[in-house]
Design a protein around this motif. Structure first.
Motif, short mmCIF file in Angstrom:
data_model
loop_
_atom_site.label_atom_id
_atom_site.label_comp_id
_atom_site.label_asym_id
_atom_site.label_seq_id
_atom_site.Cartn_x
_atom_site.Cartn_y
_atom_site.Cartn_z
N LEU A 150 11.61 -0.63 6.05
CA LEU A 150 11.29 -1.86 5.32
C LEU A 150 11.58 -3.07 6.20
CD1 LEU A 150 10.34 -2.72 2.45
CD2 LEU A 150 12.74 -2.99 1.88
N LYS A 177 4.47 8.50 1.60
CA LYS A 177 3.79 8.08 2.83
C LYS A 177 4.79 7.85 3.96
CE LYS A 177 -0.57 6.27 1.14
NZ LYS A 177 -1.40 7.19 1.92
N VAL A 178 5.94 7.28 3.64
CA VAL A 178 6.97 7.08 4.66
C VAL A 178 7.48 8.43 5.15
CG1 VAL A 178 9.33 6.25 5.05
CG2 VAL A 178 7.68 4.77 3.90
N VAL A 235 6.20 3.36 -6.10
CA VAL A 235 7.30 3.65 -5.17
C VAL A 235 7.29 5.12 -4.77
CG1 VAL A 235 9.22 4.08 -6.76
CG2 VAL A 235 9.66 2.99 -4.58
N TYR A 255 13.85 3.31 -3.82
CA TYR A 255 13.49 3.45 -2.41
C TYR A 255 14.22 4.66 -1.82
CZ TYR A 255 11.86 -1.49 -2.21
OH TYR A 255 11.22 -2.69 -2.40
N HIS A 256 13.50 5.50 -1.13
CA HIS A 256 14.12 6.58 -0.37
C HIS A 256 14.84 5.93 0.82
CE1 HIS A 256 14.44 10.03 2.34
NE2 HIS A 256 14.29 10.79 1.26
N ARG A 262 14.72 6.62 3.89
CA ARG A 262 13.79 6.42 5.02
C ARG A 262 12.87 5.24 4.76
NH1 ARG A 262 11.93 11.94 7.11
NH2 ARG A 262 10.26 10.74 8.06
N LEU A 263 12.50 5.00 3.50
CA LEU A 263 11.70 3.82 3.18
C LEU A 263 12.54 2.57 3.47
CD1 LEU A 263 9.29 3.13 0.31
CD2 LEU A 263 11.03 1.46 0.84
N SER A 264 13.78 2.56 3.05
CA SER A 264 14.65 1.42 3.33
C SER A 264 14.78 1.17 4.82
CB SER A 264 16.04 1.64 2.73
OG SER A 264 15.95 1.66 1.31
N LEU A 299 4.70 5.33 -2.03
CA LEU A 299 5.21 4.74 -0.79
C LEU A 299 6.25 5.65 -0.13
CD1 LEU A 299 5.51 0.99 -1.84
CD2 LEU A 299 3.82 2.00 -0.27
N ASN A 300 7.17 6.20 -0.93
CA ASN A 300 8.17 7.13 -0.39
C ASN A 300 7.49 8.31 0.29
OD1 ASN A 300 10.58 5.78 -1.11
ND2 ASN A 300 10.61 6.70 -3.15
N LEU A 333 7.07 -1.44 6.90
CA LEU A 333 6.54 -1.72 5.56
C LEU A 333 7.05 -3.06 5.05
CD1 LEU A 333 5.08 -0.74 2.92
CD2 LEU A 333 7.26 0.32 2.28
#
Length: 134
Positions: free
Chosen positions: A111, A78-79, A72, A103-104, A106-108, A75-76, A87
């Motif tokens: 998503l 990279k986002v 995670v 999840y950050h 911005r990741l959320s 992934l955070n 994603l």
């Protein structure tokens, strides 16, 4: 599930991680492997869930939790770097439960979905089939 062209698909469990990009379009999914670099698994004790102790010596679970936290984190990053704009996360149910709280924001926001299924050891065709069936 229809996955936008260029969407990133992360497939993970507590030990393995694969990253793919949809090079097809929404009508015809085609996943291509992406290089993601190493996962930092040195997050022992930093994820929710069981942790080893003398009363509960489950060091293997600690390793899986550390690996999940590393996934995670990657992934955070990279986002936040703008490398992922859409994603889909496919993860073993326990792994998914462990990474969700991390999840950050911005990741959320990028998503597009989650699939609670362990597909890390499966062929690419099986991953594509699971996405199409959702």
């Amino acid at each position: 599930m229809q996955l936008p062209k260029g969407a990133t698909v992360a497939v993970a469990d507590g030990e393995k991680f694969n990253l793919f990009r949809n090079t097809g379009d929404e009508a015809e999914l085609k996943l291509a492997p992406l290089d993601h670099g190493p996962v930092n698994a040195d997050h022992q004790g930093s994820t929710p869930g069981r942790h080893g102790s003398s009363a509960n010596p489950d060091g293997g679970q600690d390793k899986e939790d550390g690996f999940s936290a590393g996934v995670v984190e990657l992934l955070n990053k990279k986002v936040l770097a703008g490398e992922i704009s859409a994603l889909l996360i496919i993860a073993a149910p326990r792994t998914l439960g462990a990474i969700r709280p991390q999840y950050h924001a911005r990741l959320s926001a990028v998503l597009v979905g989650e699939i609670a299924k362990d597909l890390t050891g499966h062929a690419l065709h099986d991953v594509e089939k699971a996405i199409a069936a959702t």
